[in-house]
Design an enzyme around this catalytic site. Structure first.
Site, PDB file in Angstrom:
ATOM      1  N   GLY A  49      41.042  41.042  40.540  1.00 38.96           N
ATOM      2  CA  GLY A  49      40.064  40.902  41.615  1.00 38.96           C
ATOM      3  C   GLY A  49      39.888  39.474  42.080  1.00 38.96           C
ATOM      4  CB  CYS A  50      40.504  36.264  40.655  1.00 43.76           C
ATOM      5  SG  CYS A  50      39.058  36.531  39.618  1.00 43.76           S
ATOM      6  CB  ALA A  51      42.275  34.861  45.798  1.00 41.39           C
TER       7      ALA A  51
END
Length: 136
Positions: A49-51
């Site tokens: 969920g993190c870029a």
């Protein structure tokens, strides 16, 4: 509910008026962190969920919550450092009582992060909460 270490960040931010200077301060907090051992950068510690690439390694010793982390993005590493100040040293049950969103709002971070960074911050907080909940 915040730790003394987090309250120190809040106090620092009260004296730093310009958002760019606050951003730099968060980055400096990340630079001051010890790097996470490469052996701990595994799928089990990776936060989805993190870029950017993010790893959180949680340790619970005697009911006390601690985590280390790392990221390939400087600002995200700084956000990890801020979260460490918010959570490290709390009893596991206390971790679940922390309103991280409200605490981060005290720093004005929510309104200045990109949507991708905000999503990543939420993902890190959720991982911390899930890990704490699973250990109770």
């Amino acid at each position: 509910m915040a730790t003394e270490a987090f309250e120190e960040i809040v106090e620092d931010f009260e004296f730093i008026e310009d958002w760019e200077d606050r951003y730099r301060h968060v980055i400096e907090l990340g630079k001051a962190m010890d790097p996470l051992d490469d052996a701990l950068k595994v799928p089990a510690t990776k936060v989805d969920g993190c870029a950017s690439q993010v790893w959180l390694h949680v340790q619970i010793d005697g009911g006390v919550f601690r985590f280390d982390g790392d990221s390939d993005a400087m600002i995200v590493k700084g956000l990890i450092a801020v979260l460490q100040k918010l959570y490290n040293g709390l009893a596991v049950a206390e971790v679940l009582k922390v309103d991280a969103r409200a605490e981060m709002e005290r720093l004005g971070l929510n309104e200045h992060l990109s949507s991708q960074r905000s999503n990543g911050l939420r993902a890190m907080i959720e991982r911390i909460r899930e890990t704490a909940a699973a250990s109770i």
